[in-house]
Design a protein around this motif. Sequence first.
Motif, PDB file in Angstrom:
ATOM      1  N   LYS A 190      24.102  34.988  -0.056  1.00 30.34           N
ATOM      2  CA  LYS A 190      23.335  35.916   0.786  1.00 30.34           C
ATOM      3  C   LYS A 190      23.851  37.343   0.599  1.00 30.34           C
ATOM      4  CE  LYS A 190      21.704  36.954   5.436  1.00 30.34           C
ATOM      5  NZ  LYS A 190      21.654  36.584   6.855  1.00 30.34           N
ATOM      6  N   TYR A 262      12.699  44.928  -2.694  1.00 29.51           N
ATOM      7  CA  TYR A 262      12.404  43.490  -2.680  1.00 29.51           C
ATOM      8  C   TYR A 262      10.939  43.213  -3.036  1.00 29.51           C
ATOM      9  CZ  TYR A 262      16.983  42.933  -0.525  1.00 29.51           C
ATOM     10  OH  TYR A 262      18.334  42.946  -0.306  1.00 29.51           O
ATOM     11  N   ALA A 286      14.146  33.034  -1.555  1.00 30.72           N
ATOM     12  CA  ALA A 286      13.694  32.931  -0.157  1.00 30.72           C
ATOM     13  C   ALA A 286      13.996  34.217   0.598  1.00 30.72           C
ATOM     14  CB  ALA A 286      14.375  31.740   0.511  1.00 30.72           C
ATOM     15  N   TYR A 287      15.146  34.827   0.306  1.00 29.73           N
ATOM     16  CA  TYR A 287      15.496  36.078   0.986  1.00 29.73           C
ATOM     17  C   TYR A 287      14.568  37.212   0.535  1.00 29.73           C
ATOM     18  CZ  TYR A 287      18.048  39.712   3.370  1.00 29.73           C
ATOM     19  OH  TYR A 287      18.358  40.749   4.222  1.00 29.73           O
ATOM     20  N   GLN A 290      11.514  36.862   2.562  1.00 34.83           N
ATOM     21  CA  GLN A 290      11.789  37.199   3.965  1.00 34.83           C
ATOM     22  C   GLN A 290      11.935  38.716   4.153  1.00 34.83           C
ATOM     23  OE1 GLN A 290      14.951  38.261   5.406  1.00 34.83           O
ATOM     24  NE2 GLN A 290      14.611  37.837   7.547  1.00 34.83           N
ATOM     25  N   ALA A 291      12.559  39.368   3.173  1.00 38.01           N
ATOM     26  CA  ALA A 291      12.827  40.810   3.280  1.00 38.01           C
ATOM     27  C   ALA A 291      11.551  41.644   3.153  1.00 38.01           C
ATOM     28  CB  ALA A 291      13.835  41.244   2.224  1.00 38.01           C
ATOM     29  N   SER A 293       8.727  40.642   4.653  1.00 40.31           N
ATOM     30  CA  SER A 293       7.875  40.244   5.778  1.00 40.31           C
ATOM     31  C   SER A 293       8.161  41.108   7.007  1.00 40.31           C
ATOM     32  CB  SER A 293       8.130  38.773   6.126  1.00 40.31           C
ATOM     33  OG  SER A 293       9.413  38.636   6.728  1.00 40.31           O
ATOM     34  N   GLY A 295       9.288  40.079   9.701  1.00 39.77           N
ATOM     35  CA  GLY A 295      10.524  39.600  10.338  1.00 39.77           C
ATOM     36  C   GLY A 295      11.770  39.918   9.535  1.00 39.77           C
ATOM     37  N   SER A 296      11.677  40.919   8.650  1.00 42.78           N
ATOM     38  CA  SER A 296      12.809  41.260   7.783  1.00 42.78           C
ATOM     39  C   SER A 296      14.063  41.627   8.589  1.00 42.78           C
ATOM     40  CB  SER A 296      12.442  42.433   6.878  1.00 42.78           C
ATOM     41  OG  SER A 296      13.584  42.892   6.170  1.00 42.78           O
ATOM     42  N   THR A 297      15.184  41.079   8.152  1.00 41.28           N
ATOM     43  CA  THR A 297      16.474  41.405   8.785  1.00 41.28           C
ATOM     44  C   THR A 297      17.352  42.208   7.821  1.00 41.28           C
ATOM     45  OG1 THR A 297      17.353  39.255   8.039  1.00 41.28           O
ATOM     46  CG2 THR A 297      16.457  39.354  10.281  1.00 41.28           C
TER      47      THR A 297
END
Length: 330
Positions: A190, A262, A286-287, A290-291, A293, A295-297
């Motif tokens: 990660k 990303y 997968a990250y 996610q990055a 979207s 809901g990116s963290t």
Amino acid sequence: MTTSKNSFGVFMLQMMVLSLLITLQAEGQGLKVGFYEKTCPHAEKIVSDVIKEVMAVAPSLSGPLLRMHFHDCFIRGCDGSVLLDSPTRQSEKYAPPNLSLRGFNIIDRVKLALEKACPGLVSCADIVALVARDVTVETKGPFWEVETGRRDGKVSLFSDPINPVTGLISFASNITTLKQKFALRGLSTKDLVVLSGGHTIGMSHCTSFESRLYNFTGKGDTDPTMDPNYIARLKLKCKPNDQTTLAELDPGSFKTFDDSYYKLVTKRRGLLESDAALLNDRETKAYLVQATSHGSTFFKDFGVSMVNMGRIGVLTGSQGEIRKVCSKAN
């Protein structure tokens, strides 16, 4: 006999790597947020003020100054060894992977301001870590609390960044090599994909990806994993054997810290092979998704991973020294 020798060689290499890993895992001890609170209470503001001034006139230095922290921490730990000069050009900064680093004069400028306010107290290694955070903030990126208390190393070797096992990560690395080199320093997969997001700011020389455009397998071909439309655009900018031209790692927003890096990688427009490699692993891919979207963290994760990286191989307590000048040992 040959097999026995080879096995012994592999065994010794594994032991060397294990030894380095054990050394690097005792990291972070002695670091804390606000280390200079009592001894030099305005230290972080002094750093921030200088970086604000620099970014106002030279925003293109944000990428190189962020990258300097990576290059420092990945070799001998975060000890400021990448800053050391050598009259015979035998220190880290003269090794090929570090020749593209810029902004050493900015680190010197910060050090000068700190020496004026608090002589002999703030390490160059801490300055590099604080500057990395502050250039991120100044390019609209996240803020994170930087742990401080590092001391400066006295050793810097030309051979370290180019060591095939423990050296810096090549821009042509595949996902296996990337994961191994991060794991060697106690960093997770990660951390790898999050810290790669630092490529949202900065530039790269055409030579770093030329083979992907003109001669990927030695047959005058292009990299089939790269978007052909992107290749065509890059060919307009980078001609064969171009040693000087720079290309944006994140076209369109290379001076803004955001998540568009990303988006580009998922569209097969990662500039470097090491960027494209993130699509070749289930966890990193997968990250990437996610990055991009809602809901990116990413911003929160970047701060966490930078703190993790900042703990690699640190010198604390009575180890090392506090350099008076960042480019030379006392």
